[in-house]
Design a protein around this motif. Structure first.
Motif, PDB file in Angstrom:
ATOM      1  N   THR A   1       0.826  -1.210   0.000  1.00 13.23           N
ATOM      2  CA  THR A   1       0.000   0.000   0.000  1.00 13.23           C
ATOM      3  C   THR A   1       0.860   1.259   0.000  1.00 13.23           C
ATOM      4  N   ILE A   2       1.885   1.275   0.828  1.00 12.81           N
ATOM      5  CA  ILE A   2       2.772   2.439   0.903  1.00 12.81           C
ATOM      6  C   ILE A   2       3.516   2.650  -0.413  1.00 12.81           C
ATOM      7  N   LEU A   3       4.004   1.565  -1.007  1.00 13.48           N
ATOM      8  CA  LEU A   3       4.719   1.684  -2.284  1.00 13.48           C
ATOM      9  C   LEU A   3       3.817   2.217  -3.390  1.00 13.48           C
ATOM     10  N   LEU A   4       2.581   1.770  -3.413  1.00 13.33           N
ATOM     11  CA  LEU A   4       1.671   2.230  -4.456  1.00 13.33           C
ATOM     12  C   LEU A   4       1.279   3.689  -4.256  1.00 13.33           C
ATOM     13  N   ILE A   5       1.164   4.117  -3.009  1.00 10.83           N
ATOM     14  CA  ILE A   5       0.882   5.537  -2.750  1.00 10.83           C
ATOM     15  C   ILE A   5       2.066   6.399  -3.175  1.00 10.83           C
ATOM     16  N   VAL A   6       3.272   5.941  -2.901  1.00 11.86           N
ATOM     17  CA  VAL A   6       4.463   6.687  -3.343  1.00 11.86           C
ATOM     18  C   VAL A   6       4.517   6.743  -4.862  1.00 11.86           C
ATOM     19  N   CYS A   7       4.177   5.643  -5.510  1.00  9.07           N
ATOM     20  CA  CYS A   7       4.181   5.618  -6.975  1.00  9.07           C
ATOM     21  C   CYS A   7       3.124   6.544  -7.555  1.00  9.07           C
ATOM     22  N   MET A   8       1.991   6.670  -6.855  1.00  7.03           N
ATOM     23  CA  MET A   8       0.938   7.578  -7.321  1.00  7.03           C
ATOM     24  C   MET A   8       1.378   9.033  -7.287  1.00  7.03           C
ATOM     25  N   CYS A   9       2.172   9.383  -6.292  1.00  7.28           N
ATOM     26  CA  CYS A   9       2.486  10.787  -6.027  1.00  7.28           C
ATOM     27  C   CYS A   9       3.731  11.295  -6.739  1.00  7.28           C
ATOM     28  N   THR A  10       4.515  10.440  -7.316  1.00  3.11           N
ATOM     29  CA  THR A  10       5.760  10.869  -7.947  1.00  3.11           C
ATOM     30  C   THR A  10       5.686  10.685  -9.463  1.00  3.11           C
ATOM     31  N   PRO A  11       6.484  11.444 -10.210  1.00  3.06           N
ATOM     32  CA  PRO A  11       6.482  11.288 -11.676  1.00  3.06           C
ATOM     33  C   PRO A  11       7.019   9.923 -12.099  1.00  3.06           C
ATOM     34  N   VAL A  12       6.437   9.401 -13.160  1.00  4.50           N
ATOM     35  CA  VAL A  12       6.831   8.097 -13.680  1.00  4.50           C
ATOM     36  C   VAL A  12       7.999   8.235 -14.648  1.00  4.50           C
ATOM     37  N   GLY A  13       8.074   9.366 -15.301  1.00  9.08           N
ATOM     38  CA  GLY A  13       9.141   9.589 -16.261  1.00  9.08           C
ATOM     39  C   GLY A  13       9.003  10.958 -16.879  1.00  9.08           C
ATOM     40  N   ALA A  14       9.715  11.142 -17.981  1.00  2.76           N
ATOM     41  CA  ALA A  14       9.670  12.429 -18.663  1.00  2.76           C
ATOM     42  C   ALA A  14       9.870  12.208 -20.161  1.00  2.76           C
ATOM     43  N   TYR A  15       9.198  13.043 -20.920  1.00  4.84           N
ATOM     44  CA  TYR A  15       9.416  13.096 -22.357  1.00  4.84           C
ATOM     45  C   TYR A  15      10.393  14.221 -22.630  1.00  4.84           C
ATOM     46  N   ILE A  16      11.463  13.912 -23.348  1.00  2.00           N
ATOM     47  CA  ILE A  16      12.478  14.901 -23.676  1.00  2.00           C
ATOM     48  C   ILE A  16      12.448  15.120 -25.185  1.00  2.00           C
ATOM     49  N   ALA A  17      12.182  16.349 -25.576  1.00  2.00           N
ATOM     50  CA  ALA A  17      12.099  16.686 -26.999  1.00  2.00           C
ATOM     51  C   ALA A  17      13.495  16.988 -27.552  1.00  2.00           C
ATOM     52  N   GLU A  18      13.564  17.204 -28.861  1.00  6.54           N
ATOM     53  CA  GLU A  18      14.852  17.505 -29.499  1.00  6.54           C
ATOM     54  C   GLU A  18      15.425  18.835 -29.046  1.00  6.54           C
ATOM     55  N   ASP A  19      14.564  19.788 -28.669  1.00  2.00           N
ATOM     56  CA  ASP A  19      15.061  21.075 -28.175  1.00  2.00           C
ATOM     57  C   ASP A  19      15.293  21.047 -26.660  1.00  2.00           C
ATOM     58  N   TYR A  20      15.368  19.865 -26.091  1.00  5.61           N
ATOM     59  CA  TYR A  20      15.645  19.612 -24.669  1.00  5.61           C
ATOM     60  C   TYR A  20      14.571  20.172 -23.733  1.00  5.61           C
TER      61      TYR A  20
END
Length: 150
Positions: free
Chosen positions: A14-33
């Motif tokens: 339960t704690i791990l899933l709550i932490v996963c809910m609240c934090t970013p999963v990743g990021a999209y980085i475009a060619e212009d950074y």
């Protein structure tokens, strides 16, 4: 009983899933950074615009976390506890399938996806669910053995 090891496993899930809910999963980085944060609820672009496309991932995590937390208090119904833990594990596998779908669906050709460390948390939760299922099964065998001795 609530103080059994499977209760600890399910509480940590339960704690791990709550932490996963609240934090970013990743990021999209475009060619212009320029970086767009990818969370479980929305995508925040570099200019601050939010797109609520991946809300389904958030819902899956909320349901799995609530299911794991309520399973802790079903210690008298061990077979139902096992079924609910298996369903929570299936939801977490579905979370990864949904995540992969959204990663490829929302990505442009000029973007790359950079994963965050929080992507491993549902996998750890799956492992802890498996350990909880094993511990609940051992308790069920022990209770049946005690009933046989009476």
């Amino acid at each position: 009983m609530i103080q059994r090891i499977q209760s600890v496993y399910l509480l940590v899930v339960t704690i791990l899933l709550i932490v996963c809910m609240c934090t970013p999963v990743g990021a999209y980085i475009a060619e212009d950074y320029s970086v767009s944060k990818f969370t479980n609820l929305c995508i925040v672009s570099a200019d601050g615009v939010k797109d609520y496309a991946p809300w389904a991932m958030f819902v899956i995590l909320v349901v799995a976390a609530l299911l794991s937390f309520t399973t802790i208090f079903m210690f008298k119904k061990r077979m139902l506890q096992i079924r609910m833990t298996i369903f929570s594990t299936i939801l977490l596998v579905g979370y990864y399938a949904t995540l992969i779908t959204f990663i490829f669906m929302l990505k442009d050709d000029s973007m790359t996806f950079s994963a965050s460390w929080t992507l491993c948390l549902p996998f750890v939760a799956i492992i802890l669910n498996w350990l909880a299922i094993r511990a609940i099964g051992k308790d069920e065998v022990l209770v049946k053995a005690y009933d046989r001795l009476r």
